[in-house]
Design a protein around this motif. Structure first.
Motif, PDB file in Angstrom:
ATOM      1  N   LEU A   1       0.913 -15.654 -15.768  1.00 55.23           N
ATOM      2  CA  LEU A   1       1.000 -14.392 -16.510  1.00 55.23           C
ATOM      3  C   LEU A   1       2.446 -14.105 -16.892  1.00 55.23           C
ATOM      4  O   LEU A   1       2.730 -13.690 -18.023  1.00 55.23           O
ATOM      5  N   LEU A   2       3.374 -14.353 -15.987  1.00 54.05           N
ATOM      6  CA  LEU A   2       4.788 -14.079 -16.242  1.00 54.05           C
ATOM      7  C   LEU A   2       5.320 -14.959 -17.370  1.00 54.05           C
ATOM      8  O   LEU A   2       6.108 -14.501 -18.204  1.00 54.05           O
ATOM      9  N   GLU A   3       4.879 -16.195 -17.417  1.00 50.20           N
ATOM     10  CA  GLU A   3       5.291 -17.086 -18.515  1.00 50.20           C
ATOM     11  C   GLU A   3       4.781 -16.565 -19.854  1.00 50.20           C
ATOM     12  O   GLU A   3       5.471 -16.638 -20.874  1.00 50.20           O
ATOM     13  N   ARG A   4       3.554 -16.040 -19.871  1.00 49.97           N
ATOM     14  CA  ARG A   4       3.011 -15.482 -21.106  1.00 49.97           C
ATOM     15  C   ARG A   4       3.808 -14.249 -21.547  1.00 49.97           C
ATOM     16  O   ARG A   4       4.044 -14.042 -22.729  1.00 49.97           O
TER      17      ARG A   4
ATOM     18  N   GLU B   1       5.838 -13.836 -24.988  1.00 49.16           N
ATOM     19  CA  GLU B   1       5.585 -12.694 -25.869  1.00 49.16           C
ATOM     20  C   GLU B   1       6.889 -11.947 -26.159  1.00 49.16           C
ATOM     21  O   GLU B   1       7.146 -11.509 -27.289  1.00 49.16           O
ATOM     22  N   LYS B   2       7.733 -11.818 -25.148  1.00 47.95           N
ATOM     23  CA  LYS B   2       9.023 -11.133 -25.306  1.00 47.95           C
ATOM     24  C   LYS B   2       9.907 -11.879 -26.299  1.00 47.95           C
ATOM     25  O   LYS B   2      10.535 -11.270 -27.171  1.00 47.95           O
ATOM     26  N   GLN B   3       9.951 -13.194 -26.200  1.00 43.82           N
ATOM     27  CA  GLN B   3      10.758 -13.990 -27.122  1.00 43.82           C
ATOM     28  C   GLN B   3      10.255 -13.852 -28.551  1.00 43.82           C
ATOM     29  O   GLN B   3      11.041 -13.807 -29.506  1.00 43.82           O
TER      30      GLN B   3
ATOM     31  N   ILE C   1      12.115  -5.949 -30.708  1.00 41.35           N
ATOM     32  CA  ILE C   1      12.835  -5.488 -29.523  1.00 41.35           C
ATOM     33  C   ILE C   1      14.166  -6.226 -29.454  1.00 41.35           C
ATOM     34  O   ILE C   1      14.340  -7.277 -30.082  1.00 41.35           O
ATOM     35  N   LYS C   2      15.109  -5.649 -28.692  1.00 43.46           N
ATOM     36  CA  LYS C   2      16.417  -6.277 -28.542  1.00 43.46           C
ATOM     37  C   LYS C   2      16.391  -7.274 -27.397  1.00 43.46           C
ATOM     38  O   LYS C   2      15.660  -7.099 -26.417  1.00 43.46           O
TER      39      LYS C   2
ATOM     40  N   SER D   1      12.812  -5.299 -15.751  1.00 42.96           N
ATOM     41  CA  SER D   1      13.099  -5.824 -17.091  1.00 42.96           C
ATOM     42  C   SER D   1      12.264  -7.061 -17.414  1.00 42.96           C
ATOM     43  O   SER D   1      12.158  -7.449 -18.580  1.00 42.96           O
ATOM     44  N   ASP D   2      11.654  -7.685 -16.381  1.00 38.08           N
ATOM     45  CA  ASP D   2      10.807  -8.856 -16.628  1.00 38.08           C
ATOM     46  C   ASP D   2       9.508  -8.478 -17.334  1.00 38.08           C
ATOM     47  O   ASP D   2       8.900  -9.314 -18.015  1.00 38.08           O
TER      48      ASP D   2
END
Length: 338
Positions: free
Chosen positions: A33-36, A40-42, A50-51, A96-97
């Protein structure tokens, strides 16, 4: 009485430590889940939505069984920071993760004009409005003219500046909104179970994470540094369901306690009524009668007041009715005895 507020906080703490519901080894681990979430953030950074977070930490376990955090090219040992163990399938994270923490702003009057659509605008004081105990609903609505800093639905808002910081309030936006400068906003990843995210955020004690005394201000950097545990998505859902069940029981206790308090108040009044009516304890025939005590009181009062003393007393007449005699009154007046 049970401190139901403290009980709820204890349940939330157990929930975020993985101690509220059993783990299921068949759950997809939180690492996936964290990798997803990172992917998604990238994507959102690439699209300019987003910054990029300068810290953007990655926490991992080394071959030496110690925990490390990589920020950019720097790697540091954070084992001593970790004060709790996680169940199998969970991952250590920073806030922030899994989302973006930022502050609101107060629009200029020129931005609140009469064209191009309506947007809700919340001030920190709106958190005190009745009906806004969890979701921010009542608000001012402004017609917008130029682009505003808009926070998305299911963002979590909280007092960021001023004395309201110490209230520890957290609220949820139910629609895309603008919030004022004194309000902080946490927008979690949409890949998480939002209700679990709210549970996690509700455990943050802002009273421990602010700077300043005259004007308390939430220290975002410090909040970013708090370590949490991320459970698998399936377990997040189980946690939310269990918390809701337990909170429903506690709310029932709250209702019953409120009813008991009312009954207690009513009972106390009834006891006092019985006491002053002579119905609370048995009478003792050998007691000195109250008439003798009353005569002593009158004598004491007459000695103190002298000529200013006015004789007055209540007595029972031959007709079985009660009368009040006041010295200087031509005739006695009947008295209603309850």
């Amino acid at each position: 009485m049970i401190d139901t507020k403290a009980l709820k906080q204890k349940i939330l703490q157990l929930a975020i430590q993985g101690k509220l519901v059993p783990q299921n080894p068949d759950d997809e681990p939180a690492s996936v889940l964290l990798e997803r979430i990172r992917a998604e953030k990238q994507r959102l950074i690439k699209e300019g939505k987003i910054k990029k977070d300068k810290s953007d930490p990655v926490i991992f376990k080394g071959d030496d069984n110690r925990h490390y955090e990589k920020i950019g090219s720097e790697v540091k040992d954070i084992t001593d920071e970790i004060g709790f163990d996680l169940p199998a399938g969970w991952e250590y994270i920073r806030l922030s993760d899994i989302g973006e923490l930022s502050g609101g702003f107060t629009p200029e009057k020129t931005e609140l004009t009469d064209s191009n659509g309506i947007i809700p605008y919340f001030k920190v004081a709106d958190m005190n409005t009745k009906g806004n105990e969890k979701y921010l609903i009542h608000t001012q609505s402004y017609l917008r003219h130029k682009p505003l800093k808009i926070f998305h639905k299911n963002s979590i808002v909280f007092p960021k500046n001023g004395g309201a910081v110490l209230t520890n309030k957290k609220r949820i936006l139910i629609t895309d909104s603008v919030v004022d400068l004194n309000t902080g906003v946490f927008t979690p990843s949409g890949l998480l179970n939002f209700d679990w995210t709210f549970i996690l955020f509700s455990t943050i004690d802002f009273c421990q994470h602010y700077k300043g005394t005259a004007l308390p201000t939430v220290n975002n950097k410090f909040i970013h540094s708090i370590l949490f545990g991320l459970p698998p998505l399936a377990e997040q859902e189980r946690i939310v369901k269990r918390v809701e069940e337990l909170f429903a029981y506690i709310d029932t206790i709250d209702d019953n306690q409120a009813e008991l308090e009312k009954l207690y108040d009513d009972l106390k009044k009834r006891v006092l009524d019985l006491a002053i009516q002579g119905k609370l304890v048995p009478q003792e025939p050998t007691d000195e009668p109250a008439s003798d005590l009353l005569e002593k009181i009158r004598a004491e009062k007459k000695a103190k007041l002298g000529k200013k003393y006015v004789e007055g007393f209540i007595y029972k007449g031959d007709d079985n009715c009660y009368y009040e005699h006041i010295d200087g009154v031509a005739e006695d007046k009947s008295v209603e005895v309850p």
